[in-house]
Motif scaffolding. Structure first.
Motif, PDB file in Angstrom:
ATOM      1  N   SER A 177       0.856  -1.176   0.000  1.00 17.28           N
ATOM      2  CA  SER A 177       0.000   0.000   0.000  1.00 17.28           C
ATOM      3  C   SER A 177       0.893   1.226   0.000  1.00 17.28           C
ATOM      4  O   SER A 177       2.101   1.136   0.219  1.00 17.28           O
ATOM      5  N   GLY A 178       0.276   2.383  -0.219  1.00 21.91           N
ATOM      6  CA  GLY A 178       1.010   3.634  -0.121  1.00 21.91           C
ATOM      7  C   GLY A 178       1.340   4.297  -1.436  1.00 21.91           C
ATOM      8  O   GLY A 178       1.856   5.420  -1.446  1.00 21.91           O
ATOM      9  N   GLY A 179       1.065   3.636  -2.533  1.00 23.61           N
ATOM     10  CA  GLY A 179       1.334   4.264  -3.820  1.00 23.61           C
ATOM     11  C   GLY A 179       0.351   5.378  -4.112  1.00 23.61           C
ATOM     12  O   GLY A 179      -0.617   5.590  -3.373  1.00 23.61           O
ATOM     13  N   GLY A 180       0.620   6.105  -5.196  1.00 23.85           N
ATOM     14  CA  GLY A 180      -0.278   7.178  -5.565  1.00 23.85           C
ATOM     15  C   GLY A 180       0.343   8.104  -6.575  1.00 23.85           C
ATOM     16  O   GLY A 180       1.404   7.814  -7.140  1.00 23.85           O
ATOM     17  N   LEU A 181      -0.321   9.218  -6.791  1.00 23.94           N
ATOM     18  CA  LEU A 181       0.144  10.252  -7.712  1.00 23.94           C
ATOM     19  C   LEU A 181       0.790  11.371  -6.908  1.00 23.94           C
ATOM     20  O   LEU A 181       0.181  11.891  -5.962  1.00 23.94           O
ATOM     21  N   VAL A 182       2.013  11.730  -7.276  1.00 25.68           N
ATOM     22  CA  VAL A 182       2.726  12.758  -6.545  1.00 25.68           C
ATOM     23  C   VAL A 182       3.499  13.628  -7.530  1.00 25.68           C
ATOM     24  O   VAL A 182       3.892  13.158  -8.600  1.00 25.68           O
ATOM     25  N   GLN A 183       3.707  14.865  -7.166  1.00 25.88           N
ATOM     26  CA  GLN A 183       4.483  15.761  -8.024  1.00 25.88           C
ATOM     27  C   GLN A 183       5.977  15.495  -7.863  1.00 25.88           C
ATOM     28  O   GLN A 183       6.420  15.006  -6.811  1.00 25.88           O
ATOM     29  N   ALA A 184       6.719  15.832  -8.885  1.00 23.45           N
ATOM     30  CA  ALA A 184       8.171  15.681  -8.822  1.00 23.45           C
ATOM     31  C   ALA A 184       8.711  16.431  -7.603  1.00 23.45           C
ATOM     32  O   ALA A 184       8.277  17.540  -7.294  1.00 23.45           O
ATOM     33  N   GLY A 185       9.650  15.781  -6.924  1.00 20.59           N
ATOM     34  CA  GLY A 185      10.207  16.350  -5.709  1.00 20.59           C
ATOM     35  C   GLY A 185       9.493  15.899  -4.444  1.00 20.59           C
ATOM     36  O   GLY A 185       9.981  16.142  -3.336  1.00 20.59           O
ATOM     37  N   GLY A 186       8.362  15.253  -4.623  1.00 20.12           N
ATOM     38  CA  GLY A 186       7.582  14.806  -3.482  1.00 20.12           C
ATOM     39  C   GLY A 186       8.066  13.498  -2.899  1.00 20.12           C
ATOM     40  O   GLY A 186       9.087  12.932  -3.330  1.00 20.12           O
ATOM     41  N   SER A 187       7.310  12.999  -1.936  1.00 17.09           N
ATOM     42  CA  SER A 187       7.690  11.787  -1.211  1.00 17.09           C
ATOM     43  C   SER A 187       6.484  10.873  -1.023  1.00 17.09           C
ATOM     44  O   SER A 187       5.336  11.323  -1.020  1.00 17.09           O
ATOM     45  N   LEU A 188       6.792   9.611  -0.853  1.00 22.79           N
ATOM     46  CA  LEU A 188       5.772   8.616  -0.524  1.00 22.79           C
ATOM     47  C   LEU A 188       6.405   7.586   0.406  1.00 22.79           C
ATOM     48  O   LEU A 188       7.624   7.401   0.404  1.00 22.79           O
ATOM     49  N   ARG A 189       5.574   6.903   1.150  1.00 22.56           N
ATOM     50  CA  ARG A 189       6.043   5.758   1.921  1.00 22.56           C
ATOM     51  C   ARG A 189       5.202   4.549   1.552  1.00 22.56           C
ATOM     52  O   ARG A 189       3.983   4.542   1.754  1.00 22.56           O
ATOM     53  N   LEU A 190       5.856   3.571   1.001  1.00 19.67           N
ATOM     54  CA  LEU A 190       5.199   2.330   0.636  1.00 19.67           C
ATOM     55  C   LEU A 190       5.301   1.349   1.788  1.00 19.67           C
ATOM     56  O   LEU A 190       6.311   1.289   2.476  1.00 19.67           O
ATOM     57  N   LEU A 249      11.231  12.440  -5.559  1.00 21.33           N
ATOM     58  CA  LEU A 249      10.742  11.658  -6.690  1.00 21.33           C
ATOM     59  C   LEU A 249      10.876  12.413  -8.004  1.00 21.33           C
ATOM     60  O   LEU A 249      10.702  13.641  -8.057  1.00 21.33           O
ATOM     61  N   THR A 250      11.171  11.666  -9.048  1.00 20.09           N
ATOM     62  CA  THR A 250      11.243  12.200 -10.400  1.00 20.09           C
ATOM     63  C   THR A 250      10.299  11.382 -11.285  1.00 20.09           C
ATOM     64  O   THR A 250       9.921  10.260 -10.919  1.00 20.09           O
ATOM     65  N   PRO A 251       9.937  11.914 -12.444  1.00 22.56           N
ATOM     66  CA  PRO A 251       9.064  11.143 -13.341  1.00 22.56           C
ATOM     67  C   PRO A 251       9.657   9.773 -13.701  1.00 22.56           C
ATOM     68  O   PRO A 251       8.905   8.838 -13.991  1.00 22.56           O
ATOM     69  N   GLU A 252      10.979   9.656 -13.653  1.00 19.15           N
ATOM     70  CA  GLU A 252      11.621   8.386 -13.966  1.00 19.15           C
ATOM     71  C   GLU A 252      11.345   7.321 -12.900  1.00 19.15           C
ATOM     72  O   GLU A 252      11.609   6.137 -13.106  1.00 19.15           O
ATOM     73  N   ASP A 253      10.833   7.726 -11.759  1.00 23.61           N
ATOM     74  CA  ASP A 253      10.476   6.767 -10.708  1.00 23.61           C
ATOM     75  C   ASP A 253       9.084   6.194 -10.900  1.00 23.61           C
ATOM     76  O   ASP A 253       8.663   5.295 -10.149  1.00 23.61           O
ATOM     77  N   THR A 254       8.354   6.683 -11.882  1.00 23.31           N
ATOM     78  CA  THR A 254       7.019   6.171 -12.158  1.00 23.31           C
ATOM     79  C   THR A 254       7.095   4.704 -12.541  1.00 23.31           C
ATOM     80  O   THR A 254       7.813   4.337 -13.467  1.00 23.31           O
ATOM     81  N   ALA A 255       6.362   3.876 -11.810  1.00 27.50           N
ATOM     82  CA  ALA A 255       6.405   2.428 -12.040  1.00 27.50           C
ATOM     83  C   ALA A 255       5.417   1.744 -11.102  1.00 27.50           C
ATOM     84  O   ALA A 255       4.879   2.365 -10.177  1.00 27.50           O
ATOM     85  N   PHE A 256       5.228   0.457 -11.347  1.00 35.91           N
ATOM     86  CA  PHE A 256       4.501  -0.375 -10.415  1.00 35.91           C
ATOM     87  C   PHE A 256       5.542  -0.926  -9.451  1.00 35.91           C
ATOM     88  O   PHE A 256       6.531  -1.511  -9.876  1.00 35.91           O
ATOM     89  N   TYR A 257       5.324  -0.740  -8.162  1.00 35.37           N
ATOM     90  CA  TYR A 257       6.277  -1.162  -7.146  1.00 35.37           C
ATOM     91  C   TYR A 257       5.768  -2.435  -6.459  1.00 35.37           C
ATOM     92  O   TYR A 257       4.619  -2.489  -6.008  1.00 35.37           O
ATOM     93  N   THR A 259       1.874  -1.877  -6.138  1.00 30.70           N
ATOM     94  CA  THR A 259       1.185  -0.607  -5.951  1.00 30.70           C
ATOM     95  C   THR A 259       1.771   0.403  -6.934  1.00 30.70           C
ATOM     96  O   THR A 259       2.985   0.445  -7.138  1.00 30.70           O
ATOM     97  N   GLN A 260       0.919   1.195  -7.548  1.00 32.06           N
ATOM     98  CA  GLN A 260       1.356   2.116  -8.601  1.00 32.06           C
ATOM     99  C   GLN A 260       1.869   3.415  -7.991  1.00 32.06           C
ATOM    100  O   GLN A 260       1.221   4.007  -7.124  1.00 32.06           O
ATOM    101  N   VAL A 261       3.015   3.842  -8.475  1.00 31.40           N
ATOM    102  CA  VAL A 261       3.568   5.155  -8.133  1.00 31.40           C
ATOM    103  C   VAL A 261       3.687   5.950  -9.425  1.00 31.40           C
ATOM    104  O   VAL A 261       4.348   5.502 -10.372  1.00 31.40           O
ATOM    105  N   THR A 262       3.036   7.103  -9.453  1.00 33.63           N
ATOM    106  CA  THR A 262       3.091   7.961 -10.632  1.00 33.63           C
ATOM    107  C   THR A 262       3.588   9.332 -10.204  1.00 33.63           C
ATOM    108  O   THR A 262       3.038   9.940  -9.286  1.00 33.63           O
ATOM    109  N   VAL A 263       4.631   9.799 -10.882  1.00 32.01           N
ATOM    110  CA  VAL A 263       5.233  11.084 -10.555  1.00 32.01           C
ATOM    111  C   VAL A 263       5.016  12.029 -11.728  1.00 32.01           C
ATOM    112  O   VAL A 263       5.447  11.749 -12.846  1.00 32.01           O
ATOM    113  N   SER A 264       4.375  13.132 -11.466  1.00 30.44           N
ATOM    114  CA  SER A 264       4.132  14.114 -12.510  1.00 30.44           C
ATOM    115  C   SER A 264       5.228  15.171 -12.507  1.00 30.44           C
ATOM    116  O   SER A 264       5.772  15.521 -11.459  1.00 30.44           O
ATOM    117  N   ALA A 265       5.532  15.660 -13.686  1.00 33.72           N
ATOM    118  CA  ALA A 265       6.608  16.647 -13.826  1.00 33.72           C
ATOM    119  C   ALA A 265       6.199  18.011 -13.285  1.00 33.72           C
ATOM    120  O   ALA A 265       5.010  18.320 -13.205  1.00 33.72           O
TER     121      ALA A 265
END
Length: 125
Positions: A5-18, A84-92, A119-125
């Motif tokens: 759990s913990g994935g989601g949509l986040v802006q570049a430079g942001g953080s998440l905890r899976l 986070l950067t857009p290059e981190d966008t992936a299914f984790y 869980t999907q992590v999507t990073v927007s530019a």
């Protein structure tokens, strides 16, 4: 089973905890890891943690930004992901080694015998 759990949509430079919680398994795993897979790419080992000695490993692309940890009492492993950067966008995916006893390279999917659903992590530019 392993439940992420913990994935989601986040802006570049942001953080998440899976989070990766073990459900229905009483045996302790030897090693837990996080992998990710972006569309059209192979599954990539991101980080691992060995329970016997606490040793951690990280892919070069995430060193200094990702941190793996584990709360044994909660039977949960975590992946803190920062800057986070857009290059981190992936299914984790979370993976655990229960019966392979730590054999194999930490970043090889073949070194793990239990997997979560991801869980999907999507990073927007």
């Amino acid at each position: 089973q392993l439940v992420e759990s913990g994935g989601g949509l986040v802006q570049a430079g942001g953080s998440l905890r899976l989070s990766c919680t073990v459900v229905g398994i009483t045996k302790r795993y030897h090693r837990v890891a996080w992998f990710r897979q972006a569309p059209g790419k192979e599954r990539e080992g991101v980080s691992s943690l060995t329970t016997s000695d606490g040793r951690t490993n990280y892919a070069d692309s995430v060193k200094g930004r990702f941190t793996i940890s584990r709360d044994a009492a909660k039977n949960t492993a975590y992946l803190e992901i920062n800057s986070l950067t857009p290059e981190d966008t992936a299914f984790y995916y979370c993976a655990a080694d229960y019966f392979l006893e730590g054999r194999g390279l930490w970043y090889s999917p073949n070194s793990y015998d239990y997997w979560g659903q991801g869980t999907q992590v999507t990073v927007s530019a």
